[in-house]
Design an enzyme around this catalytic site. Structure first.
Site, PDB file in Angstrom:
ATOM      1  N   LYS A 185      -4.007  -8.507 -29.019  1.00  0.00           N
ATOM      2  CA  LYS A 185      -5.068  -8.827 -29.992  1.00  0.00           C
ATOM      3  C   LYS A 185      -6.330  -8.035 -29.702  1.00  0.00           C
ATOM      4  CE  LYS A 185      -4.595 -13.248 -29.057  1.00  0.00           C
ATOM      5  NZ  LYS A 185      -3.587 -14.266 -28.842  1.00  0.00           N
ATOM      6  N   ARG A 241       6.145 -19.825 -28.738  1.00  0.00           N
ATOM      7  CA  ARG A 241       6.022 -20.144 -27.304  1.00  0.00           C
ATOM      8  C   ARG A 241       5.385 -21.508 -27.111  1.00  0.00           C
ATOM      9  NH1 ARG A 241       2.199 -15.946 -25.630  1.00  0.00           N
ATOM     10  NH2 ARG A 241       2.199 -16.973 -23.621  1.00  0.00           N
ATOM     11  N   ASP A 277       2.152 -11.246 -32.375  1.00  0.00           N
ATOM     12  CA  ASP A 277       1.635 -12.219 -31.398  1.00  0.00           C
ATOM     13  C   ASP A 277       1.427 -13.573 -32.056  1.00  0.00           C
ATOM     14  OD1 ASP A 277       0.254 -13.252 -28.954  1.00  0.00           O
ATOM     15  OD2 ASP A 277      -1.364 -13.381 -30.415  1.00  0.00           O
ATOM     16  N   HIS A 333     -13.093 -12.402 -23.984  1.00  0.00           N
ATOM     17  CA  HIS A 333     -12.005 -13.349 -24.230  1.00  0.00           C
ATOM     18  C   HIS A 333     -11.817 -14.243 -23.013  1.00  0.00           C
ATOM     19  CE1 HIS A 333      -8.394 -14.620 -26.400  1.00  0.00           C
ATOM     20  NE2 HIS A 333      -7.897 -14.831 -25.192  1.00  0.00           N
ATOM     21  N   SER A 389       0.012 -11.093 -24.856  1.00  0.00           N
ATOM     22  CA  SER A 389      -0.500 -11.792 -26.032  1.00  0.00           C
ATOM     23  C   SER A 389      -2.006 -11.521 -26.190  1.00  0.00           C
ATOM     24  CB  SER A 389      -0.237 -13.295 -25.871  1.00  0.00           C
ATOM     25  OG  SER A 389      -0.996 -14.046 -26.769  1.00  0.00           O
TER      26      SER A 389
HETATM   27  N1  URA Z   1      -4.295 -17.125 -25.076  1.00  0.00           N
HETATM   28  C1  URA Z   1      -3.609 -16.235 -25.844  1.00  0.00           C
HETATM   29  O1  URA Z   1      -4.160 -15.642 -26.759  1.00  0.00           O
HETATM   30  N2  URA Z   1      -2.328 -16.036 -25.574  1.00  0.00           N
HETATM   31  C2  URA Z   1      -1.672 -16.665 -24.572  1.00  0.00           C
HETATM   32  O2  URA Z   1      -0.499 -16.422 -24.383  1.00  0.00           O
HETATM   33  C3  URA Z   1      -2.388 -17.598 -23.784  1.00  0.00           C
HETATM   34  C4  URA Z   1      -3.711 -17.805 -24.050  1.00  0.00           C
END
Ligand code: URA
Length: 434
Positions: free
Chosen positions: A187, A168, A161, A82, A183
């Site tokens: 995931k 957000r 999320d 990620h 966040s």
């Molecule tokens: N990527 C995400 O998945 N969440 C965030 O808060 C910022 C970047």
């Protein structure tokens, strides 16, 4: 428990208990807490911060707000990667097939672009027919069969999320360390991989502008992953100028393909090799970094990484012939070169501004509902540190609208700065947090 009391508690600087965080997350996901109260809470968190315990509780509550994927039906170690988001970041498109061609199982959850940063799903949709809207069963079967699959974040994975991130995004509360860490990690934990390699960006195109903040985010995410029993490694990397040369969905796919053909830009290749080596080491496919890098180089040289990309595209409904003939990817109607009116070293390029240029051309989303134009964007002809003469081409702009092209060109020129002396070469890989 009342949300009003929790907002007040956080506003006044006290830490919320795990029970309070679980309550607030579950009730918000179930639409029992309105957006305006959660927005106030996010702003209170933004200013007051969260302790490590609060961040861990929020991560767990969001991960458990939907399905927790059980990938145990897939043989071998499953890895995910990620990035915290940047400009020109097409890493997954090259790296995932490279790692899969080395025998690692890649089970990745991806997102769409928002704001000035791009998203892997949008980029992959440059392959006509490609879809990440696949079922969990399809996802697992594909990883087992060909070693690689990418799924979009469905409503069943960390729905808390998904809802909170959208809130957000429109309330200026994205760039907070605890909120970003929870966040991303919610995931990643819900999507079930054993190995999680994180690319934490720092610089003018990243959420974390300062290197020390990026390292703090990296440490926080590694801690969250490890305490959930996953092998988690974070690599902190430069995002002070766009990654590689291409910015824009189909243009980035083309650059990822060129990289798998051994013709990629140096910084991008370095990133793929570094992240790939960490994935292979953590996944037990290599014993040393040198061995891992040699394996990655081999799958580029023998064409197996490129073939794996084509196999992956086809398995998800896309046209694999575009992997071998990039003229089949979406093409813009106008291509115009932006030339320098200055002479000197290119000392800087405000990275998020370059992302905004691609957005202005139609390559990104202004709102969640925006349709994006996959063909537009920029290809940089000069990078920071290069010497530029008057009239030299700085970038080529790809557009479908002449008006947008002129506006993007002028904004791009303003994002570039020049000087008489070569800028000090900064490190591209800033460090690795294990
Ligand atoms: N990527 C995400 O998945 N969440 C965030 O808060 C910022 C970047």
């Amino acid at each position: 428990m009342r949300m009003y009391d929790l907002i007040m508690k956080k506003r006044n600087g006290a830490a919320l208990s795990a029970e309070e965080i679980t309550y607030m997350t579950a009730e918000y996901t179930a639409d029992k807490i309105p957006d305006y109260q959660m927005a106030a809470m996010m702003m209170a968190v933004f200013f007051q911060g969260m302790t490590k315990e609060e961040t861990a509780a929020l991560t767990k509550a969001m991960a458990e707000s939907g399905d927790m994927l059980d990938l145990s039906g897939i043989d071998g170690i499953k890895a995910d990667k990620h990035s915290t988001g940047g400009v020109g970041d097409k890493t997954s498109i090259a790296l995932m097939p490279m790692a899969a061609a080395c025998g690692l199982k890649i089970a990745k959850m991806s997102g769409r672009g928002l704001g000035h940063t791009g998203g892997t799903i949008d980029k992959l949709e440059s392959f006509p027919g490609f879809s990440t809207g696949i079922s969990t069963a399809h996802f697992m079967e594909q990883v087992n069969r060909i070693g690689i699959s990418i799924m979009g974040q469905t409503l069943s994975i960390a729905p808390a999320d998904k809802k909170l991130y959208a809130l957000r995004d429109v309330t200026a509360t994205v760039d907070n360390l605890s909120l970003i860490a929870s966040s991303i990690m919610s995931k990643k934990l819900a999507s079930g991989a054993d190995v999680i390699v994180l690319d934490v960006k720092t610089g003018s195109g990243a959420f974390m502008k300062k290197e020390e903040d990026a390292f703090a985010l990296a440490r926080e995410m590694v801690m969250l992953g490890k305490s959930a029993g996953r092998k988690t490694i974070a690599v902190v990397t430069d995002m002070d100028q766009p990654l590689g040369r291409a910015v824009g969905n189909a243009l980035e796919v083309r650059e990822a393909i060129e990289t798998l053909q051994g013709k990629g830009p140096e910084d991008f290749l370095t990133l793929c090799m570094t992240l790939g080596a960490q994935m292979l080491l953590a996944g037990g496919k290599a014993e040393t970094e040198e061995q891992a890098e040699a394996m990655l180089r081999r799958v580029i040289d023998d064409g197996s990484a490129l073939r794996k990309l084509a196999e992956f595209v086809e398995a998800q409904g896309g046209d694999p012939s575009a992997v071998y003939d990039t003229s089949l990817l979406p093409q813009a109607s106008y291509v115009e070169e932006v030339c320098s009116d200055r002479e000197g070293y290119l000392t800087g390029m405000v990275c998020d501004e370059v992302g905004i240029c691609a957005l202005m051309l139609g390559g990104g989303r202004e709102t969640k509902e925006s349709e994006i134009d996959l063909s537009v964007g920029l290809v940089l002809k000069k990078k920071v540190g290069d010497y530029v003469k008057k009239g030299d081409v700085l970038a080529a702009i790809y557009a479908n609208d002449a008006g947008k092209l002129a506006a993007a060109a002028s904004r791009f020129l303003k994002a570039c700065s020049f000087g008489e002396e070569a800028p000090a070469a900064g490190r591209f890989i800033k460090g690795i947090v294990r």
